[in-house]
Design an enzyme around this catalytic site. Sequence first.
Site, mmCIF file in Angstrom:
data_model
loop_
_atom_site.group_PDB
_atom_site.id
_atom_site.type_symbol
_atom_site.label_atom_id
_atom_site.label_comp_id
_atom_site.label_asym_id
_atom_site.label_seq_id
_atom_site.Cartn_x
_atom_site.Cartn_y
_atom_site.Cartn_z
ATOM 1 C CB SER A 139 -0.877 0.003 1.263
ATOM 2 O OG SER A 139 -1.516 1.248 1.448
ATOM 3 C CE1 TYR A 152 -3.893 -1.869 5.134
ATOM 4 C CE2 TYR A 152 -3.259 0.368 4.558
ATOM 5 C CZ TYR A 152 -3.650 -0.898 4.175
ATOM 6 O OH TYR A 152 -3.788 -1.193 2.844
#
Length: 235
Positions: A139, A152
Amino acid sequence: MEFEDKCVLVTGSSRGIGRATAAAFLQRGARVAINGRTGESVAAAIARLGASDQVTPAPGDVSTRAGCEAIVNAAIAGLGGIDILVNGAGVAYHASIEDSDEALWDRTVDINLKGTFFCSRAALPVLRGRRGNIVNLASDAGLIGERGLSVYCASKGGVVNLTRAMALDLAPQVRVNCVCPGYVDTDMVRRDHIERSDDPDSAEREVNESAPMKRMARPEEIATAILYLASSDAG
């Protein structure tokens, strides 16, 4: 990018980017093992993909080593081997540091980082034998910090650097790459971020404005990038 006779395992392929990636491989002639946490979610994805003669179910939970090994073994048994592993399973929870408890940390890191490592580890013997490759789904949060996503960010930063290390450890028999998307228009982003916000319309506008193209990416766009890295064109 043709994948005739290639065997592909895509974890997290019951929805979102993973399902779009599985569909793209199928369209290009591959045989694909579909993974989700439950047999029901996998069966629903296979029905939606509409290519039952090219797919095999490989349900299981990537958050444990045993789960990863079971998924890989099911894929090998159903496909006859694995040429390409796409580590697409992942979760994201928006939470402040104060609200990020041990359970949230463990679930996020176990699925996003531990699952990537142990699925890759389980698939290594067959990937080495077939000179296959791995594509990890990381990501942009693995490259930059983002508010409300500290856990995250930590997990995806781990995936990015794990990819770098694995690429060195496994070359030249196995190539390893990762893709680092920004916001993608998936059910996870809409359910866990936009719809949970106090003002969903404002949250969606903010997400779109954060991107230079002023929109979220489509899952199919990320799938195309994954397929390129998995192809001989990226050799």
